[in-house]
Design an enzyme around this catalytic site. Sequence first.
Site, PDB file in Angstrom:
ATOM      1  CD  GLN A   1      32.086 -79.412 -88.167  1.00 20.57           C
ATOM      2  OE1 GLN A   1      32.926 -78.666 -88.543  1.00 20.57           O
ATOM      3  NE2 GLN A   1      32.686 -80.773 -88.169  1.00 20.57           N
TER       4      GLN A   1
ATOM      5  CG  ASN B   1      36.886 -74.862 -93.540  1.00 24.83           C
ATOM      6  OD1 ASN B   1      38.097 -75.295 -93.098  1.00 24.83           O
ATOM      7  ND2 ASN B   1      36.017 -75.668 -93.712  1.00 24.83           N
ATOM      8  CD  GLU B   2      38.591 -79.062 -94.629  1.00 22.42           C
ATOM      9  OE1 GLU B   2      37.778 -79.859 -94.959  1.00 22.42           O
ATOM     10  OE2 GLU B   2      39.392 -79.300 -93.656  1.00 22.42           O
TER      11      GLU B   2
END
Length: 606
Positions: A164, A319-320
């Site tokens: 990101q 993560n997630e």
Amino acid sequence: MLFLPIWIAALAVAVEAQEVYITKTGTSARPQCTGTLASPSFHFQPFSYTLKETIRTFAPAYSKAAKLLKTSLSTSTWGSWLPGQTEISATDTADPYGQAAWSSMWLQADLQNYTTTGLLSTTVHPTPIPTSELVLPPADYFGPTDCYDFPDDFVFGVAGSAAQIEGAIALDGRSPSLLEKLITGDKPRDYVTNENYFLYKQDVERMAAMGVEYYSFTIPWTRILPFVLPGTPVNQQAIDHYNDVIKTVLDAGMQPVVTMLHFDSPLMFVASDNITRHPDIGYNNAGYQNETFVDAFVNYGKVLLTHFADRVPIWVTFNEPLLYAFNFQGVDNVVHAHSQVYHFYHDELKGTGRMGLKFNDNFGVPKDPKNASHVQAANRFQEMQLGFFADPIFLGKQYPDSVLKTLPGARRLNDTELTYIKKTADFFGIDAYTATVVSPASEGIDACASNPSSSNWLFPYCVNQETTNIYGWNIGYRSESYVYITPTYLREFLFDIYNKWKHPIIVSEFGFPVYGEATKDLPDQLYDSPRSQYYLSFMSEVLKSIYEDGVEVIGALAWSFADNWEFGDYSQQFGMQVVNRTTQKRHYKKSFFDLVDFVKTRQISD
Ligand SMILES: *[C@@H]1O[C@H](CO)[C@@H](O)[C@H](O)[C@H]1NC(C)=O
Ligand SMILES: *[C@@H]1O[C@H](CO)[C@@H](O)[C@H](O)[C@H]1NC(C)=O
Ligand SMILES: *[C@@H]1O[C@H](CO)[C@@H](O)[C@H](O)[C@H]1NC(C)=O
Ligand SMILES: *[C@@H]1O[C@H](CO)[C@@H](O)[C@H](O)[C@H]1NC(C)=O
Ligand SMILES: *[C@@H]1O[C@H](CO)[C@@H](O)[C@H](O)[C@H]1NC(C)=O
Ligand SMILES: *[C@@H]1O[C@H](CO)[C@@H](O)[C@H](O)[C@H]1NC(C)=O
């Protein structure tokens, strides 16, 4: 005002300017607290000298740790795959891990609209943050009303993820990840983003200048191991890069939190472009279910730990994972891979830091808490999203019945597996952005759950999700996306998690994309009161959770330190800094001051 000699007045101004964010009259100073603070209890105790000096290391350095790897690692470097490139110029075609083989991965990935790598091509030397950028914004009229301090060792920080913010996707040896293929159509891709691959020193400097203590970042698997699988060479440039990121964080007086996999799974696990998305849950075919995934992830985890664990106190394996692993095999692979990496970290490497996972789950609250079927729906929702991972990992318990009965191909863990997986996390990371209002699917949960082939997109949870409560009110103040401001539900959520899974909790992400923020003029973006309200109310509830509910919340990591690429989108701005997408200049928003000020005015040791 007192009449002061001019030089004293000047001194007062200088001191004020330096201490802006810890002033007790700052934007979120604590209100007058009478009678509720703990009072001292004086007592005599025996005395003995103790050695106060400790060396801050959490595992052996690479020179020693490397011996724990079954085979010695070979290293290499590769070049770059540049915009517009359509041919492989390298001639080392006989080398399975050479430049030609590396280039062919990009050729096959067939990027769309890969026309620019951004402004930068080398690491930018940081410049100090001028005091003028650190002047406190005018305060909001209403502020927090709590009377508690954060525990001494509370992990307070900010978070981001490589895909990101980094850009530079095909430079210095990185190979393709799922994220370069996932975004289709005309949406912006991850090719440039915040150019943090070159601007990390400046980004860390800007966090440190604000008073942030922990920086949670992620390492892309395909930078470290371009050929992904065990036995393939390690990218020396990537090792050097993340060694320097960690050094930069430590030199700034901060601590790193490192995540191993944040959605940027290697593209090679996905046989075709056939990535399917469940409209509500996530991706059903995002590589995690691949039969080679577990061994490959464990090897990658060991490479990271042997190189970096000496300096990193907190590790996150996944993560997630639910969003990208959503089918039985994908989640089962995550559970196995995570537990193997955990055992390596503590049993073999003798790591003394903490390791866990970060889960996603918008807290599902029953639409009508007095209606048993709504309560059942909410419990099922949490069970399938969190219990699926957390029951075996934190408790050594079998996968939940709801999972075993609903998901095609679901298989029980046997006793040997359960014993091995039990208690393989030191904390429960929850990305607790918001809450969602849950009720049973209209045909009933059982009817929905017994029909996986139906076109009912509520399968497999089989619950309705809404943003309004039973009286028709929004559940909270609305953002640009799915997040609503729901601080009291955060506290309920933390209570639920702690009492179910009985481990310390880190609120590993939370943040708020202000509605319409990206369309506003810069000064209006910077004065972001709704985001401040989100952060301060959430942090107040974390304190109440600790002191009034006895819930061991050990940290909170705000998402994010800057606006970034939200998977094909720049309009959902989750950042506490604005990023100019033409110049890459960053600007602090008001909420950054407010959040840091909230924590600094509530630290016992201050
Ligand atoms: C991407 O490429 C397509 C076709 O080449 C073009 O129509 C579109 O405008 C491009 N999108 C962006 C965001 O550049
Ligand atoms: C699984 O991953 C391997 C690489 O390890 C790849 O060759 C294979 O095509 C993948 N299988 C599927 C079904 O995606
Ligand atoms: C593509 O996805 C569909 C639906 O999930 C599946 O049936 C099919 O086998 C997949 N094809 C490949 C090549 O993975
Ligand atoms: C409870 O919820 C179900 C499902 O929404 C509904 O059919 C039922 O009427 C509700 N019962 C009561 C007593 O409100
Ligand atoms: C448990 O499952 C593992 C993995 O499938 C298998 O290797 C092992 O033999 C099983 N153990 C028992 C006791 O069934
Ligand atoms: C980005 O910075 C440039 C140069 O200062 C400025 O002209 C432009 O308006 C800025 N863009 C935005 C969206 O603020």
